[in-house]
Design an enzyme around this catalytic site. Structure first.
Site, short mmCIF file in Angstrom:
data_model
loop_
_atom_site.label_atom_id
_atom_site.label_comp_id
_atom_site.label_asym_id
_atom_site.label_seq_id
_atom_site.Cartn_x
_atom_site.Cartn_y
_atom_site.Cartn_z
N GLU A 175 -8.03 2.01 -17.46
CA GLU A 175 -8.68 1.08 -16.55
C GLU A 175 -9.52 1.84 -15.54
OE1 GLU A 175 -5.38 -1.11 -14.91
OE2 GLU A 175 -5.17 0.28 -13.22
N HIS B 173 -5.42 5.12 -14.85
CA HIS B 173 -6.63 4.71 -14.10
C HIS B 173 -7.26 5.98 -13.52
CE1 HIS B 173 -8.57 1.56 -11.23
NE2 HIS B 173 -9.34 2.63 -11.35
N HIS C 92 -0.58 -5.84 -10.49
CA HIS C 92 -0.69 -5.42 -9.10
C HIS C 92 0.48 -5.97 -8.28
CE1 HIS C 92 -3.26 -3.07 -6.37
NE2 HIS C 92 -2.62 -3.75 -5.43
#
Length: 247
Positions: free
Chosen positions: A71, A43, A201
């Site tokens: 991401e 990310h 998450h």
């Protein structure tokens, strides 16, 4: 079998605390892959706090046997050290791109897209990614009205990634059953529109099995907890433990 994507941002964060290349991101990704990771997730962010553009380009060369998932926020602009998210994705050519509505200086992802509001700006982004052969996943909250998931399919997404912090917080409490039902229902609604389901998450070795056995998932993306566990067990052993938990 639910696929495991290992997010290596935290390894890069450790590397960046010193003026060196240790730990080597490339070598750590190879260890994860050799021990069962189906995908590597990164990310990148414009402040370069962890994963850097050069890391992304280098990682794109080692994922022939697995996948690379990038991401981030597709609207992040370029700066003198960062080429911009979409330029980075275009050059790296990942297998999957997970679009996340992060703010520029956000600590970590903490909410999904509002597609009633954002559908028109996301539609051309998704079309461009898919024209390059990239699978597109949208980071989404559970428990939304069905129109949100319908819009995800309508604007061209292949998958959604359910934001699982609420599940992780409820795990082990009296409320976990009701929260889990919310995720099951969200997945079923999204699947009714032809979408596949990812999740991520705050998932860890304790809570991942229940979610994976209850929700029809294609992939989970895990970084923070997995890297913490690797301090105890070693990275290779930890990836193997997560693979076992998913089984």
């Amino acid at each position: 079998m639910v696929k495991l994507s290992v997010n290596i941002n935290k390894i890069a964060l450790i590397r960046n605390s010193r003026l060196s290349n240790l730990p080597d991101i490339y070598e750590m990704a190879k260890i994860a892959i050799l021990n069962g990771a189906d995908s590597i997730t990164v990310h990148p962010r414009p402040d370069l706090r962890h994963i850097r553009p050069c890391d992304v380009y280098r990682l794109s060369d080692i994922t022939d046997s697995t996948e690379l998932n990038i991401e981030g926020n597709p609207f992040e602009p370029e700066n003198e050290n960062y080429p911009g998210f979409m330029t980075l994705v275009h050059k790296a050519k990942p297998h999957q791109c997970t679009l996340v509505p992060d703010e520029i200086n956000q600590l970590t992802s903490d909410h999904g897209w509002d597609l009633v509001r954002d559908k028109d700006t996301l539609r051309p982004i998704i079309k461009k990614l898919k024209s390059q052969g990239v699978r597109v996943s949208l980071f989404m909250d559970p428990g939304l009205e069905a129109i949100q998931y319908e819009l995800a399919a309508h604007i061209g997404a292949d998958r959604i990634e359910l934001y699982t912090e609420e599940y992780a917080k409820a795990y082990g409490t009296q409320g976990q059953g009701e929260i889990l039902k919310k995720y099951i229902l969200a997945a079923e609604i999204a699947q009714s529109f032809g979408l596949e389901i990812n999740a991520g998450h705050d998932l860890n070795l304790e809570n991942i099995s229940m979610l994976a056995s209850s929700v029809d998932l294609k992939e989970v993306s895990i970084g923070h907890a997995l890297i913490i566990d690797s301090l105890k067990y070693g990275l290779g052993n930890t990836v193997a433990k997560y693979r076992e938990a998913l089984a």
